[in-house]
Write an enzyme that holds these catalytic residues in place. Structure first.
Site, PDB file in Angstrom:
ATOM      1  N   ASN A  10      -6.804  -1.756  -5.625  1.00  0.00           N
ATOM      2  CA  ASN A  10      -7.020  -3.595  -4.103  1.00  0.00           C
ATOM      3  C   ASN A  10      -6.711  -2.675  -2.434  1.00  0.00           C
ATOM      4  O   ASN A  10      -5.714  -2.103  -1.954  1.00  0.00           O
ATOM      5  CB  ASN A  10      -5.838  -3.955  -4.459  1.00  0.00           C
ATOM      6  CG  ASN A  10      -5.937  -5.235  -3.746  1.00  0.00           C
ATOM      7  OD1 ASN A  10      -6.150  -5.684  -2.910  1.00  0.00           O
ATOM      8  ND2 ASN A  10      -4.939  -6.363  -3.428  1.00  0.00           N
ATOM      9  N   LYS A  12      -7.040  -4.691   0.053  1.00  0.00           N
ATOM     10  CA  LYS A  12      -6.405  -5.697   0.965  1.00  0.00           C
ATOM     11  C   LYS A  12      -8.233  -5.952   2.108  1.00  0.00           C
ATOM     12  O   LYS A  12      -8.616  -5.548   1.739  1.00  0.00           O
ATOM     13  CB  LYS A  12      -5.036  -5.368   1.343  1.00  0.00           C
ATOM     14  CG  LYS A  12      -4.411  -5.149  -0.374  1.00  0.00           C
ATOM     15  CD  LYS A  12      -2.817  -5.659   0.093  1.00  0.00           C
ATOM     16  CE  LYS A  12      -1.799  -4.212  -1.150  1.00  0.00           C
ATOM     17  NZ  LYS A  12      -0.511  -4.336  -1.128  1.00  0.00           N
ATOM     18  N   HIS A  93      -3.034 -12.362  -6.488  1.00  0.00           N
ATOM     19  CA  HIS A  93      -1.646 -11.651  -6.017  1.00  0.00           C
ATOM     20  C   HIS A  93      -1.069 -11.858  -5.075  1.00  0.00           C
ATOM     21  O   HIS A  93      -0.833 -13.454  -4.789  1.00  0.00           O
ATOM     22  CB  HIS A  93      -3.236 -11.077  -5.400  1.00  0.00           C
ATOM     23  CG  HIS A  93      -2.345  -9.488  -4.934  1.00  0.00           C
ATOM     24  ND1 HIS A  93      -1.260  -9.642  -3.287  1.00  0.00           N
ATOM     25  CD2 HIS A  93      -2.569  -8.510  -5.089  1.00  0.00           C
ATOM     26  CE1 HIS A  93      -0.619  -8.622  -3.629  1.00  0.00           C
ATOM     27  NE2 HIS A  93      -1.549  -7.872  -4.050  1.00  0.00           N
ATOM     28  N   GLU A  95       0.597 -12.019  -2.870  1.00  0.00           N
ATOM     29  CA  GLU A  95       0.242 -11.913  -1.401  1.00  0.00           C
ATOM     30  C   GLU A  95      -0.415 -13.203  -1.028  1.00  0.00           C
ATOM     31  O   GLU A  95      -0.014 -13.891   0.311  1.00  0.00           O
ATOM     32  CB  GLU A  95      -0.612 -11.061  -0.093  1.00  0.00           C
ATOM     33  CG  GLU A  95       0.132  -9.726  -0.431  1.00  0.00           C
ATOM     34  CD  GLU A  95      -0.800  -8.468  -0.187  1.00  0.00           C
ATOM     35  OE1 GLU A  95      -1.604  -8.539  -0.091  1.00  0.00           O
ATOM     36  OE2 GLU A  95       0.530  -7.255  -0.538  1.00  0.00           O
ATOM     37  N   GLU A 163       3.255  -7.511 -12.105  1.00  0.00           N
ATOM     38  CA  GLU A 163       3.873  -6.444  -9.900  1.00  0.00           C
ATOM     39  C   GLU A 163       4.575  -7.546  -9.220  1.00  0.00           C
ATOM     40  O   GLU A 163       4.588  -8.288  -8.685  1.00  0.00           O
ATOM     41  CB  GLU A 163       2.265  -6.761  -9.279  1.00  0.00           C
ATOM     42  CG  GLU A 163       0.792  -6.443  -9.372  1.00  0.00           C
ATOM     43  CD  GLU A 163       0.169  -6.316  -7.956  1.00  0.00           C
ATOM     44  OE1 GLU A 163      -0.399  -4.968  -8.196  1.00  0.00           O
ATOM     45  OE2 GLU A 163      -0.637  -6.657  -7.669  1.00  0.00           O
ATOM     46  N   GLY A 169       3.731  -2.467  -1.695  1.00  0.00           N
ATOM     47  CA  GLY A 169       3.500  -1.998  -0.645  1.00  0.00           C
ATOM     48  C   GLY A 169       5.683  -1.332  -0.397  1.00  0.00           C
ATOM     49  O   GLY A 169       5.477  -1.028   1.121  1.00  0.00           O
ATOM     50  N   SER A 208       3.612   0.471  -6.286  1.00  0.00           N
ATOM     51  CA  SER A 208       3.988   1.663  -5.664  1.00  0.00           C
ATOM     52  C   SER A 208       3.683   2.109  -6.629  1.00  0.00           C
ATOM     53  O   SER A 208       4.391   3.458  -6.456  1.00  0.00           O
ATOM     54  CB  SER A 208       5.503   1.607  -4.995  1.00  0.00           C
ATOM     55  OG  SER A 208       4.987   0.709  -3.370  1.00  0.00           O
ATOM     56  N   GLY A 229      -2.342  -0.586  -4.693  1.00  0.00           N
ATOM     57  CA  GLY A 229      -2.715  -1.035  -3.303  1.00  0.00           C
ATOM     58  C   GLY A 229      -3.183   0.429  -2.611  1.00  0.00           C
ATOM     59  O   GLY A 229      -4.155   0.645  -2.427  1.00  0.00           O
ATOM     60  N   GLY A 230      -1.712   0.564  -1.517  1.00  0.00           N
ATOM     61  CA  GLY A 230      -1.884   1.832  -0.701  1.00  0.00           C
ATOM     62  C   GLY A 230      -2.118   2.852  -1.441  1.00  0.00           C
ATOM     63  O   GLY A 230      -3.255   3.064  -0.749  1.00  0.00           O
TER      64      GLY A 230
HETATM   65  C1  PEP Z   1      -1.270  -4.803  -5.108  1.00  0.00           C
HETATM   66  O1  PEP Z   1      -0.770  -4.606  -3.771  1.00  0.00           O
HETATM   67  O2  PEP Z   1      -2.014  -4.934  -5.960  1.00  0.00           O
HETATM   68  C2  PEP Z   1       0.391  -3.219  -5.045  1.00  0.00           C
HETATM   69  C3  PEP Z   1      -0.344  -3.078  -6.314  1.00  0.00           C
HETATM   70  O3  PEP Z   1      -0.255  -2.522  -3.754  1.00  0.00           O
HETATM   71  P1  PEP Z   1       0.789  -1.579  -3.637  1.00  0.00           P
HETATM   72  O4  PEP Z   1       0.431  -0.339  -4.544  1.00  0.00           O
HETATM   73  O5  PEP Z   1       0.886  -0.742  -2.290  1.00  0.00           O
HETATM   74  O6  PEP Z   1       1.962  -1.410  -4.197  1.00  0.00           O
END
Ligand code: PEP
Length: 247
Positions: A10, A12, A93, A95, A163, A169, A208, A229-230
């Site tokens: 993802n 974002k 999600h 967010e 999640e 994050g 994470s 994500g990241g």
């Molecule tokens: C996400 O936003 O779906 C996510 C899992 O982010 P991160 O891996 O950066 O924690």
């Protein structure tokens, strides 16, 4: 039951056309035993889908409107994502739940829209830190699951992503035991509601996930891969996570 793992990325609100270099670097990865779904910003889906042709990497959207078309300025429909080359879309999600006030009913309508357009709905669930500290994590996620998944969801058209909001994050993750407890509970609820289809539905962990922890998390009971994500933004990191999903 054996389920094929998924490594989903993802991005974002990150990425411009030049980021196709990351996709090009990803294309060499061995994903013969897992599925890879990259969810870049909507502006990049069509170009990335073309660039990924012939590779194992498929495209997904990060959100969709529940309607197929209409007066919804700035929104994108599931049909539009499908036409751009997506095979999946993330819905619910945290967010979007937090920033756009999306509730379970809205998430469910978006998942139904995904199915209407022939897309896999990746439905996100997860408790806040306060909810976990209060001992309510299982109840919160169970309620989200009940409210966000459409009736008739199948193993082929629906993926669940657990999640925990406080792990997104932050570099923090639940213990492997806590991940197992939650994924086992989600599996039990899926089987209760959807029978064999619920047994076949993939349940991803997100929050994470990094190259250093992906293998141990993906080995946990009822974890069928990750929503990342990241660490999906850099091909070197995401490749290592795909390798962990590939086994
Ligand atoms: C996400 O936003 O779906 C996510 C899992 O982010 P991160 O891996 O950066 O924690």
């Amino acid at each position: 039951m054996a389920r094929r793992k998924i490594a989903a990325g993802n991005w974002k609100m990150n990425g411009l056309a030049a980021s196709v270099a990351e996709l090009e670097a990803l294309k060499a990865v061995d994903a013969s035993a897992c599925d890879v779904i990259l969810c870049p910003p909507a502006t990049l889906i069509a170009g990335f889908a073309a660039a990924a042709q012939g590779s194992a990497i498929k495209m997904g959207g990060q959100d969709c409107h529940s309607d197929a078309s209409g007066a919804h300025t700035g929104d994108i429909s599931a049909e539009m994502l499908a036409e751009a080359g997506a095979i999946a879309v993330i819905v619910g999600h945290s967010e979007r739940r937090a920033d756009h006030g999306e509730d379970d009913a809205m998430v469910r309508a978006k998942a139904e829209a995904a199915h209407r357009a022939g897309l896999i709905a990746i439905v996100c669930l997860g408790e806040t830190e306060a909810e976990r500290d209060a001992g309510d994590a299982l109840a919160v996620v169970s309620g989200q699951l009940a409210g966000s998944l459409p009736d008739g969801a199948t193993a082929a058209d629906t993926v669940v992503a657990y999640e925990p909001v406080w792990a997104i994050g932050t570099g923090r993750t639940p213990s492997l035991d806590d991940i197992a407890e939650m994924h086992d509970a989600i599996r039990a609820e899926l089987i209760k509601r959807f029978g064999a289809e619920g047994d076949g539905m993939r349940v991803l962990y997100g929050g994470s996930v990094k190259p250093g922890n992906a293998a141990e998390i993906f080995a946990v009971s009822n974890v069928d891969g990750g929503l990342v994500g990241g660490a999906s933004l850099k091909a070197s990191d995401f490749s290592a996570i795909i390798a962990a999903a590939n086994g």
